[in-house]
Design an enzyme around this catalytic site. Structure first.
Site, mmCIF file in Angstrom:
data_model
loop_
_atom_site.group_PDB
_atom_site.id
_atom_site.type_symbol
_atom_site.label_atom_id
_atom_site.label_comp_id
_atom_site.label_asym_id
_atom_site.label_seq_id
_atom_site.Cartn_x
_atom_site.Cartn_y
_atom_site.Cartn_z
ATOM 1 N N THR A 78 42.280 19.136 21.812
ATOM 2 C CA THR A 78 43.375 18.363 22.394
ATOM 3 C C THR A 78 44.588 19.275 22.626
ATOM 4 O O THR A 78 45.198 19.256 23.699
ATOM 5 C CB THR A 78 43.744 17.188 21.465
ATOM 6 N N GLU A 115 38.542 11.405 9.921
ATOM 7 C CA GLU A 115 39.744 11.656 9.098
ATOM 8 C C GLU A 115 39.802 10.694 7.906
ATOM 9 O O GLU A 115 40.379 11.020 6.875
ATOM 10 C CB GLU A 115 41.019 11.507 9.934
ATOM 11 N N CYS A 124 35.271 18.475 20.302
ATOM 12 C CA CYS A 124 36.338 18.121 19.371
ATOM 13 C C CYS A 124 35.917 18.703 18.035
ATOM 14 O O CYS A 124 34.759 18.518 17.613
ATOM 15 C CB CYS A 124 36.497 16.607 19.261
ATOM 16 N N THR A 125 36.828 19.407 17.399
ATOM 17 C CA THR A 125 36.439 20.152 16.200
ATOM 18 C C THR A 125 36.218 19.252 14.986
ATOM 19 O O THR A 125 35.784 19.730 13.940
ATOM 20 C CB THR A 125 37.486 21.249 15.894
ATOM 21 N N HIS A 126 36.505 17.970 15.110
ATOM 22 C CA HIS A 126 36.169 17.030 14.034
ATOM 23 C C HIS A 126 34.703 16.581 14.093
ATOM 24 O O HIS A 126 34.152 16.131 13.099
ATOM 25 C CB HIS A 126 37.004 15.745 14.147
ATOM 26 N N CYS A 150 41.697 23.286 18.139
ATOM 27 C CA CYS A 150 41.822 21.864 18.440
ATOM 28 C C CYS A 150 41.723 21.739 19.958
ATOM 29 O O CYS A 150 42.508 22.367 20.686
ATOM 30 C CB CYS A 150 43.192 21.384 17.947
ATOM 31 N N TYR A 194 46.048 13.728 17.246
ATOM 32 C CA TYR A 194 46.774 14.027 18.483
ATOM 33 C C TYR A 194 46.105 13.375 19.698
ATOM 34 O O TYR A 194 46.709 13.281 20.760
ATOM 35 C CB TYR A 194 46.756 15.539 18.738
ATOM 36 N N ASP A 234 45.035 23.180 13.699
ATOM 37 C CA ASP A 234 44.455 21.919 14.182
ATOM 38 C C ASP A 234 45.421 20.788 13.842
ATOM 39 O O ASP A 234 46.275 20.924 12.964
ATOM 40 C CB ASP A 234 43.095 21.642 13.536
ATOM 41 N N SER A 235 45.242 19.669 14.530
ATOM 42 C CA SER A 235 46.035 18.485 14.220
ATOM 43 C C SER A 235 45.762 18.010 12.790
ATOM 44 O O SER A 235 46.604 17.351 12.188
ATOM 45 C CB SER A 235 45.698 17.372 15.202
HETATM 46 N N1 DGL Z 1 40.165 18.389 16.296
HETATM 47 C C1 DGL Z 1 40.905 17.899 17.430
HETATM 48 C C2 DGL Z 1 40.186 18.277 18.714
HETATM 49 O O1 DGL Z 1 39.403 19.216 18.690
HETATM 50 C C3 DGL Z 1 41.128 16.446 17.245
HETATM 51 C C4 DGL Z 1 42.116 15.853 17.700
HETATM 52 C C5 DGL Z 1 42.976 14.752 17.331
HETATM 53 O O2 DGL Z 1 43.870 15.009 16.527
HETATM 54 O O3 DGL Z 1 42.781 13.684 17.886
HETATM 55 O O4 DGL Z 1 40.405 17.694 19.752
#
Ligand code: DGL
Length: 272
Positions: A74, A157, A191-193, A72, A41, A9-10
């Site tokens: 993205t 984050e 989005c995994t966040h 991720c 990202y 992941d990012s």
């Molecule tokens: N966890 C990433 C996703 O699922 C987040 C992306 C990011 O870094 O903006 O899109």
């Protein structure tokens, strides 16, 4: 030769997916990499996300991973196809890179009764059009409404997921989404966040709208994939080992990671 399953992941978000992978498929070794030094990202160009993701995928291959999951959205939206089609055949034709979009889009239509779903994601994922395109391949009649939530990853984050600021942006983006499609009955956290905002999002949604996260869907899909691909499965090492790497400070990573992974983590710095 066997090796760990790579999970990328990012930043921290992929840990919400890893958590479910470990629950569903506990015996395997996993290697996690968060590119925290260059996260998020979500607002970056296609070229940049592709370049960063490919660099990380190469690192996983150097560590001996037979299989890498881009946990991720993205990176899955902007880099996965090029990596699978252009890079993998030259780089490592016997290894696999999978994303999180396909497993989700294969299933999402089965959750909706009204035939309208909402997608909450980063700017990058929304702009790529991956969700509407992929969903309509599996469910041609499903109406798909998207809303980009560019503030949500930075809030998460930065540890602000319980704050009043988070409430403000959640309300704003949900209002936007529901004004686009008033009969939406299923909303996907693409989005995994976002699972860290789940309780606040659920509380802000009108009753009767179901909220889906990807972790369990992706874990179920990987279990199925490994069953269908014994040639990959037998190269995924089974030692019940988990390692965590970050491109930024391991101390910061360890301090934040527990909220995403659900247990304490000890990471090391990765030099790409
Ligand atoms: N966890 C990433 C996703 O699922 C987040 C992306 C990011 O870094 O903006 O899109």
């Amino acid at each position: 030769m066997s090796g760990p399953i790579g999970v990328f992941d990012s930043g921290y978000g992929g840990l919400t997916v890893l958590r479910e992978l470990v629950n569903r498929l506990p015996g395997y070794d996993y290697l996690y990499l968060g590119d925290n030094a260059r996260s998020p990202y979500g607002n970056r160009s296609f070229e940049t996300v592709y370049e960063y993701t490919l660099q990380c995928v190469r690192w996983f291959f150097d560590q001996g991973c037979p299989l890498v999951i881009l946990a991720c959205n993205t990176a899955s939206a902007k880099a996965l196809r090029s990596i699978q089609q252009k890079d993998l055949p030259q780089l490592a034709p016997d290894r696999r890179v999978l994303g999180v979009i396909r497993p989700t889009t294969e299933l999402i239509g089965t959750f909706s009764r009204t035939g309208s779903v909402g997608i909450l994601a980063t700017n990058g994922t929304v702009a790529s059009g991956s969700y509407p395109v992929e969903i309509n391949r599996f469910f041609p009649d499903l109406k798909v409404y998207q809303e980009a939530c560019p503030m949500w990853v930075p809030l998460v984050e930065n540890g602000e997921y319980n704050s009043a600021g988070a409430d403000f942006f959640i309300r704003k983006n949900l209002d936007n989404l529901l004004s686009k499609g008033s009969d939406i009955d299923t909303v996907l956290l693409a989005c995994t966040h976002y699972p860290l905002l789940r309780d606040k999002i659920q509380a802000a949604l009108p009753e009767g709208i179901q909220l889906l996260s990807q972790g369990q869907i992706v874990a179920e899909s990987l279990a199925d994939y490994l069953q269908r691909h014994p040639e990959i499965e037998e190269r995924c090492r089974r030692g019940n080992d988990r390692r965590f790497y970050t491109t930024d400070s391991p101390e910061d990573f360890d301090n934040h990671a527990t909220a995403f992974f659900g247990e304490a983590v000890r990471s090391e710095r990765c030099q790409l």
